[in-house]
Design a protein around this motif. Sequence first.
Motif, PDB file in Angstrom:
ATOM      1  N   ILE A  43       0.848  -1.194   0.000  1.00  0.00           N
ATOM      2  CA  ILE A  43       0.000   0.000   0.000  1.00  0.00           C
ATOM      3  C   ILE A  43       0.883   1.245   0.000  1.00  0.00           C
ATOM      4  N   GLY A  44       0.739   2.037  -1.062  1.00  0.00           N
ATOM      5  CA  GLY A  44       1.638   3.156  -1.278  1.00  0.00           C
ATOM      6  C   GLY A  44       2.891   2.696  -1.984  1.00  0.00           C
ATOM      7  N   CYS A  45       2.714   1.911  -3.028  1.00  0.00           N
ATOM      8  CA  CYS A  45       3.842   1.247  -3.686  1.00  0.00           C
ATOM      9  C   CYS A  45       4.725   2.200  -4.476  1.00  0.00           C
ATOM     10  N   GLY A  46       4.219   3.414  -4.784  1.00  0.00           N
ATOM     11  CA  GLY A  46       5.034   4.358  -5.541  1.00  0.00           C
ATOM     12  C   GLY A  46       5.448   3.794  -6.889  1.00  0.00           C
ATOM     13  N   PRO A  47       6.728   3.984  -7.269  1.00  0.00           N
ATOM     14  CA  PRO A  47       7.185   3.535  -8.586  1.00  0.00           C
ATOM     15  C   PRO A  47       7.561   2.061  -8.634  1.00  0.00           C
ATOM     16  N   GLY A  48       7.197   1.308  -7.600  1.00  0.00           N
ATOM     17  CA  GLY A  48       7.404  -0.131  -7.626  1.00  0.00           C
ATOM     18  C   GLY A  48       8.730  -0.593  -7.068  1.00  0.00           C
ATOM     19  N   ASN A  49       9.546   0.306  -6.530  1.00  0.00           N
ATOM     20  CA  ASN A  49      10.816  -0.144  -5.947  1.00  0.00           C
ATOM     21  C   ASN A  49      10.583  -1.008  -4.713  1.00  0.00           C
ATOM     22  N   SER A  50       9.577  -0.668  -3.917  1.00  0.00           N
ATOM     23  CA  SER A  50       9.250  -1.513  -2.764  1.00  0.00           C
ATOM     24  C   SER A  50       8.640  -2.834  -3.216  1.00  0.00           C
ATOM     25  N   THR A  51       7.837  -2.796  -4.258  1.00  0.00           N
ATOM     26  CA  THR A  51       7.214  -4.016  -4.780  1.00  0.00           C
ATOM     27  C   THR A  51       8.275  -4.981  -5.291  1.00  0.00           C
ATOM     28  N   MET A  72       3.285   7.262 -10.839  1.00  0.00           N
ATOM     29  CA  MET A  72       4.055   6.258 -10.122  1.00  0.00           C
ATOM     30  C   MET A  72       3.705   4.844 -10.615  1.00  0.00           C
ATOM     31  N   LEU A  73       2.433   4.577 -10.825  1.00  0.00           N
ATOM     32  CA  LEU A  73       2.031   3.240 -11.256  1.00  0.00           C
ATOM     33  C   LEU A  73       2.512   2.928 -12.669  1.00  0.00           C
ATOM     34  N   THR A  74       2.601   3.932 -13.505  1.00  0.00           N
ATOM     35  CA  THR A  74       3.135   3.707 -14.855  1.00  0.00           C
ATOM     36  C   THR A  74       4.562   3.190 -14.778  1.00  0.00           C
ATOM     37  N   THR A  75       5.369   3.782 -13.914  1.00  0.00           N
ATOM     38  CA  THR A  75       6.745   3.303 -13.730  1.00  0.00           C
ATOM     39  C   THR A  75       6.762   1.948 -13.054  1.00  0.00           C
ATOM     40  N   ALA A  76       5.877   1.728 -12.079  1.00  0.00           N
ATOM     41  CA  ALA A  76       5.857   0.459 -11.352  1.00  0.00           C
ATOM     42  C   ALA A  76       5.614  -0.722 -12.271  1.00  0.00           C
ATOM     43  N   ARG A  77       4.848  -0.514 -13.333  1.00  0.00           N
ATOM     44  CA  ARG A  77       4.501  -1.609 -14.231  1.00  0.00           C
ATOM     45  C   ARG A  77       5.621  -1.943 -15.219  1.00  0.00           C
ATOM     46  N   THR A  78       6.699  -1.174 -15.208  1.00  0.00           N
ATOM     47  CA  THR A  78       7.812  -1.394 -16.127  1.00  0.00           C
ATOM     48  C   THR A  78       8.949  -2.110 -15.410  1.00  0.00           C
ATOM     49  N   ASP A  79      10.025  -2.336 -16.161  1.00  0.00           N
ATOM     50  CA  ASP A  79      11.202  -2.955 -15.561  1.00  0.00           C
ATOM     51  C   ASP A  79      11.844  -2.059 -14.510  1.00  0.00           C
ATOM     52  N   GLY A  81      10.182  -0.899 -12.122  1.00  0.00           N
ATOM     53  CA  GLY A  81       9.481  -1.269 -10.903  1.00  0.00           C
ATOM     54  C   GLY A  81       9.435  -2.773 -10.754  1.00  0.00           C
ATOM     55  N   GLU A  82       8.241  -3.351 -10.762  1.00  0.00           N
ATOM     56  CA  GLU A  82       8.073  -4.798 -10.671  1.00  0.00           C
ATOM     57  C   GLU A  82       6.919  -5.212 -11.587  1.00  0.00           C
ATOM     58  N   PRO A  83       7.213  -5.509 -12.866  1.00  0.00           N
ATOM     59  CA  PRO A  83       6.152  -5.743 -13.846  1.00  0.00           C
ATOM     60  C   PRO A  83       5.364  -7.029 -13.633  1.00  0.00           C
ATOM     61  N   THR A  84       5.842  -7.930 -12.773  1.00  0.00           N
ATOM     62  CA  THR A  84       5.107  -9.181 -12.551  1.00  0.00           C
ATOM     63  C   THR A  84       3.999  -9.034 -11.519  1.00  0.00           C
ATOM     64  N   ALA A  85       3.948  -7.895 -10.829  1.00  0.00           N
ATOM     65  CA  ALA A  85       2.909  -7.675  -9.818  1.00  0.00           C
ATOM     66  C   ALA A  85       1.649  -7.111 -10.459  1.00  0.00           C
ATOM     67  N   ASP A  86       0.560  -7.170  -9.711  1.00  0.00           N
ATOM     68  CA  ASP A  86      -0.669  -6.485 -10.093  1.00  0.00           C
ATOM     69  C   ASP A  86      -0.658  -5.095  -9.450  1.00  0.00           C
ATOM     70  N   TYR A  87      -1.377  -4.155 -10.081  1.00  0.00           N
ATOM     71  CA  TYR A  87      -1.408  -2.793  -9.546  1.00  0.00           C
ATOM     72  C   TYR A  87      -2.826  -2.258  -9.575  1.00  0.00           C
ATOM     73  N   LEU A  88      -3.099  -1.389  -8.595  1.00  0.00           N
ATOM     74  CA  LEU A  88      -4.430  -0.814  -8.448  1.00  0.00           C
ATOM     75  C   LEU A  88      -4.286   0.666  -8.131  1.00  0.00           C
ATOM     76  N   LEU A  89      -4.975   1.499  -8.899  1.00  0.00           N
ATOM     77  CA  LEU A  89      -5.017   2.938  -8.625  1.00  0.00           C
ATOM     78  C   LEU A  89      -6.097   3.180  -7.570  1.00  0.00           C
ATOM     79  N   ALA A  90      -5.672   3.543  -6.377  1.00  0.00           N
ATOM     80  CA  ALA A  90      -6.619   3.766  -5.279  1.00  0.00           C
ATOM     81  C   ALA A  90      -5.931   4.587  -4.209  1.00  0.00           C
ATOM     82  N   ASP A  91      -6.732   5.256  -3.397  1.00  0.00           N
ATOM     83  CA  ASP A  91      -6.219   6.062  -2.297  1.00  0.00           C
ATOM     84  C   ASP A  91      -6.229   5.207  -1.030  1.00  0.00           C
TER      85      ASP A  91
END
Length: 264
Positions: A43-51, A72-79, A81-91
């Motif tokens: 929760i609050g994954c940002g650009p996916g570095n934590s993911t 942030m989610l656009t970057t998270a879905r790329t290499d 970040g962590e492209p193998t994870a699922d992502y959700l835009l939510a507060d």
Amino acid sequence: MTTPHWDPEQYLRFADERTRPLHDLLARVPADPLSPPTTILDIGCGPGNSTAVLRERWPAAKITGIDNSPEMLTTARTDGGEPTADYLLADARDYDPAPAAPDLIVSNALLHWIDGHLALLPRWTAALRPGGSLAFQVPGNFDAPSHTLLLELTRSARWFDRLGHLGSTAAVHHPATYLDALAATGCAVDVWETTYSTLLPGPDPVLAWAQGTALRPVLTLLTDPADRERFLADYRALLREAYPAGPYGTVFPFRRIFAVATRP
């Protein structure tokens, strides 16, 4: 609080330094090698570095990153970040983790952006499966010059009309307050704090660090490039005096508060 416009590239300039507290946090999550977590929420994954750290630690888990920033989610879905994870835009204020029935909820440097975030903790721990854990860390350096000088500058005569309403971003509590709030949920609780003496390279590195985090509300409001440059020049001068460069870089002390709560 002003909803900031995030810059993933700026945030990730110090990716290793920002991720180190997460490694220390996860080291205290109870581990059963025979029954690792199968469902993890970041929760609050940002650009996916934590993911990405979570994926490295638990490669077989179903991991979902949640963030309220499309950038942030656009970057998270790329290499990046962590492209193998699922992502959700939510507060995070409104997100309900219960339907996911997670074994582990992780929140890395998010909760200080949310006023009243103590109220979220019972909801998050209640969503855990039995034996599951909530693990989070937040900055605890709001009395450091990086923050006090920024607050003073926004309230100065030059900037007050446009920025004086921002106030302080200090929405964290004493470690004992987190311990009490989490213990009240019936969880086993581990709370601690650490101050990292981080050595930052390059010119004006504390300014560069703040441009990825604490400065985001200011930069979001100052849409005129000339105003941005003037504000950054003022803040840069203050930071150079507060954090003088040394022969090996600039020392940036950074206190962090950690908590792990495990449901029986």
